[in-house]
Design an enzyme around this catalytic site. Structure first.
Site, PDB file in Angstrom:
ATOM      1  N   CYS A  63       0.818  -1.226   0.000  1.00 40.43           N
ATOM      2  CA  CYS A  63       0.000   0.000   0.000  1.00 40.43           C
ATOM      3  C   CYS A  63       0.847   1.270   0.000  1.00 40.43           C
ATOM      4  O   CYS A  63       0.356   2.344  -0.329  1.00 40.43           O
ATOM      5  CB  CYS A  63      -0.954   0.014   1.185  1.00 40.43           C
ATOM      6  SG  CYS A  63      -2.082  -1.367   1.168  1.00 40.43           S
ATOM      7  N   HIS A  94      -3.544   7.300   2.505  1.00 41.00           N
ATOM      8  CA  HIS A  94      -3.875   5.979   1.940  1.00 41.00           C
ATOM      9  C   HIS A  94      -5.320   5.659   2.316  1.00 41.00           C
ATOM     10  O   HIS A  94      -5.734   5.831   3.464  1.00 41.00           O
ATOM     11  CB  HIS A  94      -2.918   4.939   2.517  1.00 41.00           C
ATOM     12  CG  HIS A  94      -3.278   3.532   2.156  1.00 41.00           C
ATOM     13  ND1 HIS A  94      -3.647   3.172   0.882  1.00 41.00           N
ATOM     14  CD2 HIS A  94      -3.338   2.395   2.906  1.00 41.00           C
ATOM     15  CE1 HIS A  94      -3.912   1.881   0.859  1.00 41.00           C
ATOM     16  NE2 HIS A  94      -3.733   1.385   2.068  1.00 41.00           N
ATOM     17  N   ASN A 114      -9.853  -0.302  -0.464  1.00 42.19           N
ATOM     18  CA  ASN A 114      -8.396  -0.236  -0.428  1.00 42.19           C
ATOM     19  C   ASN A 114      -7.829  -0.762  -1.747  1.00 42.19           C
ATOM     20  O   ASN A 114      -7.848  -1.960  -1.998  1.00 42.19           O
ATOM     21  CB  ASN A 114      -7.884  -1.061   0.761  1.00 42.19           C
ATOM     22  CG  ASN A 114      -6.385  -0.968   0.934  1.00 42.19           C
ATOM     23  OD1 ASN A 114      -5.677  -0.475   0.057  1.00 42.19           O
ATOM     24  ND2 ASN A 114      -5.908  -1.446   2.068  1.00 42.19           N
TER      25      ASN A 114
HETATM   26  N1  ACO Z   1     -18.712  -8.454   8.523  1.00 42.77           N
HETATM   27  C1  ACO Z   1     -19.195  -8.698   9.762  1.00 42.77           C
HETATM   28  N2  ACO Z   1     -18.410  -9.019  10.810  1.00 42.77           N
HETATM   29  C2  ACO Z   1     -17.090  -9.087  10.593  1.00 42.77           C
HETATM   30  C3  ACO Z   1     -16.522  -8.853   9.326  1.00 42.77           C
HETATM   31  C4  ACO Z   1     -17.392  -8.531   8.257  1.00 42.77           C
HETATM   32  N3  ACO Z   1     -16.955  -8.277   7.013  1.00 42.77           N
HETATM   33  N4  ACO Z   1     -15.185  -8.979   9.414  1.00 42.77           N
HETATM   34  C5  ACO Z   1     -14.910  -9.290  10.704  1.00 42.77           C
HETATM   35  N5  ACO Z   1     -16.062  -9.342  11.408  1.00 42.77           N
HETATM   36  C6  ACO Z   1     -16.228  -9.645  12.818  1.00 42.77           C
HETATM   37  C7  ACO Z   1     -15.071 -10.407  13.405  1.00 42.77           C
HETATM   38  O1  ACO Z   1     -15.236 -11.802  13.163  1.00 42.77           O
HETATM   39  C8  ACO Z   1     -15.214 -10.075  14.877  1.00 42.77           C
HETATM   40  O2  ACO Z   1     -16.218 -10.850  15.431  1.00 42.77           O
HETATM   41  P1  ACO Z   1     -16.060 -11.441  16.925  1.00 42.77           P
HETATM   42  O3  ACO Z   1     -15.962 -10.218  17.807  1.00 42.77           O
HETATM   43  O4  ACO Z   1     -17.296 -12.245  17.086  1.00 42.77           O
HETATM   44  O5  ACO Z   1     -14.792 -12.240  16.901  1.00 42.77           O
HETATM   45  C9  ACO Z   1     -15.716  -8.627  14.863  1.00 42.77           C
HETATM   46  O6  ACO Z   1     -16.265  -8.411  13.534  1.00 42.77           O
HETATM   47  C10 ACO Z   1     -14.638  -7.596  15.112  1.00 42.77           C
HETATM   48  O7  ACO Z   1     -13.520  -7.899  14.300  1.00 42.77           O
HETATM   49  P2  ACO Z   1     -12.228  -7.006  14.277  1.00 42.77           P
HETATM   50  O8  ACO Z   1     -11.220  -7.602  13.352  1.00 42.77           O
HETATM   51  O9  ACO Z   1     -11.790  -6.744  15.690  1.00 42.77           O
HETATM   52  O10 ACO Z   1     -12.830  -5.652  13.673  1.00 42.77           O
HETATM   53  P3  ACO Z   1     -12.144  -4.277  13.511  1.00 42.77           P
HETATM   54  O11 ACO Z   1     -12.920  -3.226  14.142  1.00 42.77           O
HETATM   55  O12 ACO Z   1     -10.658  -4.321  13.801  1.00 42.77           O
HETATM   56  O13 ACO Z   1     -12.276  -4.034  11.930  1.00 42.77           O
HETATM   57  C11 ACO Z   1     -10.923  -4.139   9.977  1.00 42.77           C
HETATM   58  C12 ACO Z   1     -11.682  -4.924  11.036  1.00 42.77           C
HETATM   59  C13 ACO Z   1     -11.903  -3.309   9.183  1.00 42.77           C
HETATM   60  C14 ACO Z   1     -10.204  -5.117   9.060  1.00 42.77           C
HETATM   61  C15 ACO Z   1      -9.874  -3.204  10.633  1.00 42.77           C
HETATM   62  O14 ACO Z   1      -9.169  -3.910  11.609  1.00 42.77           O
HETATM   63  C16 ACO Z   1      -8.895  -2.587   9.673  1.00 42.77           C
HETATM   64  O15 ACO Z   1      -9.242  -1.746   8.861  1.00 42.77           O
HETATM   65  N6  ACO Z   1      -7.609  -2.923   9.763  1.00 42.77           N
HETATM   66  C17 ACO Z   1      -6.546  -2.273   9.014  1.00 42.77           C
HETATM   67  C18 ACO Z   1      -6.521  -2.674   7.591  1.00 42.77           C
HETATM   68  C19 ACO Z   1      -5.396  -1.930   6.904  1.00 42.77           C
HETATM   69  O16 ACO Z   1      -5.313  -0.723   6.982  1.00 42.77           O
HETATM   70  N7  ACO Z   1      -4.479  -2.632   6.276  1.00 42.77           N
HETATM   71  C20 ACO Z   1      -3.258  -1.947   5.823  1.00 42.77           C
HETATM   72  C21 ACO Z   1      -3.112  -1.891   4.440  1.00 42.77           C
HETATM   73  S1  ACO Z   1      -3.500  -3.352   3.596  1.00 42.77           S
HETATM   74  C22 ACO Z   1      -2.146  -3.792   2.661  1.00 42.77           C
HETATM   75  O17 ACO Z   1      -1.060  -3.295   2.816  1.00 42.77           O
HETATM   76  C23 ACO Z   1      -2.341  -4.880   1.645  1.00 42.77           C
END
Ligand code: ACO
Length: 323
Positions: free
Chosen positions: A113, A250, A280
């Site tokens: 990214c 980003h 993304n």
């Molecule tokens: N729909 C519904 N529920 C979901 C989904 C979905 N699509 N995805 C995960 N959940 C659930 C999980 O299973 C979890 O359930 P549980 O509490 O029963 O276990 C709950 O939602 C919370 O999950 P988290 O992973 O803690 O959710 P979070 O608030 O962290 O959001 C997300 C997840 C959106 C992925 C976030 O963590 C994020 O944006 N992370 C950073 C991503 C990023 O910036 N990556 C860098 C660049 S990518 C690259 O370089 C290729």
């Protein structure tokens, strides 16, 4: 003194759109969850026969037109991509042939990214050294090819697209003020596509080379790291937070973007947000957002713009520029 400035921008998103409602039919998710946790409403997906180079070509031609240049004015091509067309030639070389440019250096940069910020930093150095006059710098991705469409934790996040800039030598005051590039390879386990050419080739050809991410951990690292790099960038240029007119972050997650804006004490009015439109798009996301804000007239000549990104590696970086 030779400086580099952005002479033109371009962007391209494939026609095919996948909405949150479409994803509700694929995995156990809801539009509400995706919107609240990420800010994403839809993403664009390349057709089966549409490659990263195809997307890059559209963005490149748009940027050339915006800069008022012909393809043969370009004397360096850098494509930032994690999803190249093929093992080799590089996507930059494939693009060079499409544009019918001969002889100039053309290569890909892999910083996930942060790839576009890396590519911009490299092009800036070549221009400042006097060896390049017009660099075509592109971020282009078909992330949909490395997404596991049965993993709701990642498949809702990514999309395809390309963004480009022409970086041009200029004797006038600097366009690019400074670029700051970083990496820390100790975090592979948090964000990775674990298979590839020399590691799990069989898995790759079976189509099992997919993004694996500990989203929550990546989120925390991204927020902290981006906050730090913003401070470092301002300090390196002796600038205050109030000197920045526009933040072009980003486009991974609206909550990461908001946290960085808060750290900068910037109103969201000064932040270019396009994540809702395309999710993304990895290396394409910063130049796509920049292009949108240039085209709609928000970013004007002379504005101070901060670009920043964080991604797999981990890699992170920023570029401060006077547009
Ligand atoms: N729909 C519904 N529920 C979901 C989904 C979905 N699509 N995805 C995960 N959940 C659930 C999980 O299973 C979890 O359930 P549980 O509490 O029963 O276990 C709950 O939602 C919370 O999950 P988290 O992973 O803690 O959710 P979070 O608030 O962290 O959001 C997300 C997840 C959106 C992925 C976030 O963590 C994020 O944006 N992370 C950073 C991503 C990023 O910036 N990556 C860098 C660049 S990518 C690259 O370089 C290729």
């Amino acid at each position: 003194m030779i400086y580099s400035r952005i002479a033109g921008t371009g962007g391209y998103l494939p026609d095919k759109v996948l909405t949150n409602q479409d994803l509700e039919k694929l995995v156990d998710t809801t539009d509400q969850w995706i919107t609240e946790r990420t800010g994403i409403k839809k993403r664009h997906i390349a057709e089966e026969n549409q490659t990263t180079c195809d997307l890059a070509e559209h963005a490149a031609r748009n940027a050339l037109a915006a800069a008022g240049l012909q393809a043969n004015d370009i004397d360096m091509i850098i494509v930032a991509t994690t999803t190249p067309n093929q093992v080799f030639p590089s996507t930059a070389c494939l693009l060079q042939a499409r544009l019918d440019i001969r002889g100039c250096p053309a290569f890909d940069v892999q910083a996930v990214c942060t790839g576009f910020v890396y590519a911009l930093g490299i092009a800036d150095k070549f221009i400042r050294s006097g060896s390049v006059k017009n660099a075509l710098v592109i971020g282009a991705e078909t992330m949909s090819r490395i997404v596991d469409w049965s993993d709701r934790g990642t498949c809702v996040l990514f999309g395809d697209g390309a963004g480009a800039v022409i970086l041009q030598a200029s004797a006038e005051e600097p366009g690019i003020l400074s670029c700051h590039l970083h990496a820390d390879g100790a975090y592979e386990s948090l964000l990775t596509v674990p298979h590839g050419i020399s590691n799990g080739y069989d898995k790759m050809i079976e189509g099992n080379a997919y993004i694996k991410m500990q989203g929550n951990e990546v989120f925390k690292m991204a927020v902290n790291t981006l906050g730090r790099i913003v401070d470092d960038t301002l300090a390196a240029n002796n600038l205050k937070k109030t000197d920045i007119d526009w933040l072009v972050p980003h486009q991974a997650n609206i909550r990461i973007i908001t946290a960085t804006a808060k750290k900068l004490k910037m109103s969201m009015e000064q932040v270019v947000v396009t994540v809702q439109e395309h999710g993304n798009t990895s290396a394409a996301s910063v130049p796509l957002a920049l292009n949108v804000a240039v085209l709609d007239g928000r970013i004007k000549r002379g504005d101070v713009v901060l670009l920043e990104a964080f991604g797999g590696g981990f890699t992170w970086g920023s570029a401060l520029l006077k547009y």
